[in-house]
Design a protein around this motif. Structure first.
Motif, mmCIF file in Angstrom:
data_model
loop_
_atom_site.group_PDB
_atom_site.id
_atom_site.type_symbol
_atom_site.label_atom_id
_atom_site.label_comp_id
_atom_site.label_asym_id
_atom_site.label_seq_id
_atom_site.Cartn_x
_atom_site.Cartn_y
_atom_site.Cartn_z
ATOM 1 N N VAL A 1 2.923 -13.815 -10.842
ATOM 2 C CA VAL A 1 3.129 -14.408 -12.167
ATOM 3 C C VAL A 1 4.548 -14.089 -12.634
ATOM 4 O O VAL A 1 5.026 -12.963 -12.493
ATOM 5 C CB VAL A 1 2.090 -13.867 -13.171
ATOM 6 C CG1 VAL A 1 2.337 -14.465 -14.557
ATOM 7 C CG2 VAL A 1 0.677 -14.183 -12.699
ATOM 8 N N TYR A 2 5.207 -15.081 -13.191
ATOM 9 C CA TYR A 2 6.526 -14.924 -13.788
ATOM 10 C C TYR A 2 6.448 -15.256 -15.277
ATOM 11 O O TYR A 2 5.509 -15.898 -15.735
ATOM 12 C CB TYR A 2 7.553 -15.856 -13.140
ATOM 13 C CG TYR A 2 7.895 -15.543 -11.704
ATOM 14 C CD1 TYR A 2 8.711 -14.469 -11.377
ATOM 15 C CD2 TYR A 2 7.416 -16.341 -10.677
ATOM 16 C CE1 TYR A 2 9.041 -14.198 -10.053
ATOM 17 C CE2 TYR A 2 7.749 -16.080 -9.351
ATOM 18 C CZ TYR A 2 8.558 -15.002 -9.051
ATOM 19 O OH TYR A 2 8.883 -14.730 -7.754
ATOM 20 N N ARG A 3 7.475 -14.811 -15.986
ATOM 21 C CA ARG A 3 7.627 -15.310 -17.349
ATOM 22 C C ARG A 3 7.994 -16.789 -17.304
ATOM 23 O O ARG A 3 8.529 -17.285 -16.324
ATOM 24 C CB ARG A 3 8.716 -14.520 -18.087
ATOM 25 C CG ARG A 3 8.353 -13.066 -18.361
ATOM 26 C CD ARG A 3 9.356 -12.451 -19.334
ATOM 27 N NE ARG A 3 9.017 -11.071 -19.628
ATOM 28 C CZ ARG A 3 9.583 -10.016 -19.040
ATOM 29 N NH1 ARG A 3 10.521 -10.212 -18.136
ATOM 30 N NH2 ARG A 3 9.219 -8.797 -19.355
ATOM 31 N N LYS A 4 7.721 -17.489 -18.386
ATOM 32 C CA LYS A 4 7.987 -18.920 -18.428
ATOM 33 C C LYS A 4 9.490 -19.194 -18.405
ATOM 34 O O LYS A 4 10.278 -18.424 -18.932
ATOM 35 C CB LYS A 4 7.368 -19.532 -19.697
ATOM 36 C CG LYS A 4 5.842 -19.474 -19.735
ATOM 37 C CD LYS A 4 5.314 -20.118 -20.995
ATOM 38 C CE LYS A 4 3.785 -20.102 -21.028
ATOM 39 N NZ LYS A 4 3.248 -20.711 -22.262
ATOM 40 N N GLY A 5 9.841 -20.305 -17.791
ATOM 41 C CA GLY A 5 11.227 -20.749 -17.798
ATOM 42 C C GLY A 5 11.999 -20.475 -16.529
ATOM 43 O O GLY A 5 13.158 -20.881 -16.421
ATOM 44 N N ALA B 1 5.207 -18.084 -6.823
ATOM 45 C CA ALA B 1 4.418 -18.256 -8.044
ATOM 46 C C ALA B 1 2.957 -18.574 -7.743
ATOM 47 O O ALA B 1 2.117 -18.499 -8.643
ATOM 48 C CB ALA B 1 5.023 -19.359 -8.914
ATOM 49 N N ARG C 1 14.435 -22.844 -5.914
ATOM 50 C CA ARG C 1 13.322 -23.462 -6.641
ATOM 51 C C ARG C 1 12.072 -23.517 -5.770
ATOM 52 O O ARG C 1 10.960 -23.234 -6.226
ATOM 53 C CB ARG C 1 13.740 -24.858 -7.103
ATOM 54 C CG ARG C 1 12.744 -25.512 -8.042
ATOM 55 C CD ARG C 1 13.367 -26.689 -8.771
ATOM 56 N NE ARG C 1 13.874 -27.688 -7.855
ATOM 57 C CZ ARG C 1 15.180 -27.921 -7.632
ATOM 58 N NH1 ARG C 1 16.087 -27.215 -8.262
ATOM 59 N NH2 ARG C 1 15.556 -28.868 -6.791
ATOM 60 N N TRP D 1 12.284 -11.685 -15.424
ATOM 61 C CA TRP D 1 11.124 -12.568 -15.292
ATOM 62 C C TRP D 1 9.810 -11.814 -15.101
ATOM 63 O O TRP D 1 8.828 -12.395 -14.655
ATOM 64 C CB TRP D 1 11.345 -13.541 -14.134
ATOM 65 C CG TRP D 1 12.642 -14.269 -14.263
ATOM 66 C CD1 TRP D 1 13.772 -14.081 -13.553
ATOM 67 C CD2 TRP D 1 12.949 -15.287 -15.223
ATOM 68 N NE1 TRP D 1 14.762 -14.902 -13.985
ATOM 69 C CE2 TRP D 1 14.295 -15.670 -15.016
ATOM 70 C CE3 TRP D 1 12.221 -15.918 -16.240
ATOM 71 C CZ2 TRP D 1 14.925 -16.650 -15.780
ATOM 72 C CZ3 TRP D 1 12.854 -16.892 -16.996
ATOM 73 C CH2 TRP D 1 14.179 -17.249 -16.765
ATOM 74 N N GLU E 1 8.580 -21.401 -6.365
ATOM 75 C CA GLU E 1 7.285 -22.067 -6.432
ATOM 76 C C GLU E 1 6.295 -21.467 -5.436
ATOM 77 O O GLU E 1 5.100 -21.368 -5.711
ATOM 78 C CB GLU E 1 7.459 -23.565 -6.186
ATOM 79 C CG GLU E 1 8.194 -24.283 -7.318
ATOM 80 C CD GLU E 1 8.465 -25.745 -6.995
ATOM 81 O OE1 GLU E 1 8.137 -26.163 -5.865
ATOM 82 O OE2 GLU E 1 9.011 -26.452 -7.856
#
Length: 306
Positions: free
Chosen positions: A41-45, A37, A30, A179, A34
């Motif tokens: 850019v990642y896909r949401k979730g 990110a 996690r 992602w 972060e």
């Protein structure tokens, strides 16, 4: 009876340790997600999915990090980048009986698929992990949509979505991962722990010349704190053939580490006392003076004759 209870306790202890390791990896993943990110850019979730990282996914991510995965490369892995690791043992280590299954794929057709079938695994973070053998190691790739071709059944909705992902790949020349998209494809893969050393024999004349040059370099670099006469009487141990040490790798994986190619920044302001010292140092003492005592006081420093 006692032996059965001991075995059950060992199994419970092993499961508890596996759960603790998975929880540590969830927290670590996690935080790494972060970090990446901030620039990518990642896909949401993805952050929510990382909280449910399975023990098997934790093993895979830990192995990739152990073989040299850096933070910025993590983005491509999660977005479907094709990874090559020169470690054939990972092929068996990533085969988990409880969650793994055989898969068909078009990757690395030069490998005997009847002997080394491609293996898939599903999870909240990897979605569909696919890996197999290469000639010298193991390859891995994450997919957005699982497919089940070759099982003599009608195509499912996932198979149709997988075909759509393939169309996206053909148009964008990017792998479609769980992602995001990655330009790290099978033609331009990501290499981890590459085996770059190649053994090669040399002739006697070349070996003799190389040995003389290496001994000269060792003699020139021989630095000792002892006097010259003592150093001559007690020379350091020398190998019989210095060329034997050429090309040897260091123990473990040599590299820049997890954050080797990452940007480093400070997100917090310095503490007020530190800022006061850094930006308002006050008057500096004159050369040749020093503080008397363990802590500075309001009295001026005493000068010391030199």
């Amino acid at each position: 009876m006692a032996g059965g209870q001991a075995r059950r306790r060992k199994r419970r202890a092993a499961r508890a340790e596996q759960a603790r390791q998975a929880e540590r990896m969830r927290t670590r993943m996690r935080l790494l997600i972060e970090l990446t990110a901030r620039n990518d850019v990642y896909r949401k979730g993805l952050v929510a999915a990382a909280t449910g990282l399975s023990p098997q996914e934790a093993v895979i991510m830990t192995d990739l990090e152990r073989h040299g995965l850096q933070v910025q490369q993590l983005h491509d892995v999660l977005c479907g980048g094709h990874v090559l690791v020169d470690d054939p043992e990972l092929y068996e280590q990533w085969s988990f009986p409880e969650v793994s299954h055989h898969r068909l794929s078009s990757h690395h057709r030069d490998v005997d698929k009847s002997r080394y079938p491609d293996i898939g695994m599903r999870g909240p973070v990897v979605r569909e992990k696919l890996h197999g053998r290469t000639a010298t190691g193991t390859w891995m790739q994450l997919e957005k949509t699982p497919a089940a071709f070759g099982k003599k059944k009608l195509p499912s909705l996932n198979d149709l979505k997988h075909l759509m992902d393939y169309v996206v790949y053909r148009i964008t020349r990017s792998n479609v991962g769980p992602w995001g998209l990655s330009r790290v494809t099978e033609r331009r893969p990501m290499y981890l722990s590459p085996a770059l050393s190649v053994p090669m024999a040399v002739g006697p004349e070349i070996s003799r010349t190389l040995t003389e040059a290496l001994r000269g370099i060792e003699a020139a670099d021989d630095v000792t704190s002892a006097s010259a006469d003592l150093a001559a009487r007690f020379p350091p141990p020398e190998p019989r053939d210095p060329t034997d040490e050429l090309g040897r790798a260091l123990d473990g994986r040599a590299g820049r580490g997890l954050f080797g190619s990452s940007q480093v920044w400070v997100s917090e302001a310095p503490l007020p006392p530190a800022a006061q010292v850094l930006f308002h140092p006050g008057e500096l003492p004159q050369p040749g003076t020093r503080w008397i005592g363990t802590q500075p006081t309001s009295t001026p420093p005493q000068e010391v004759d030199r």
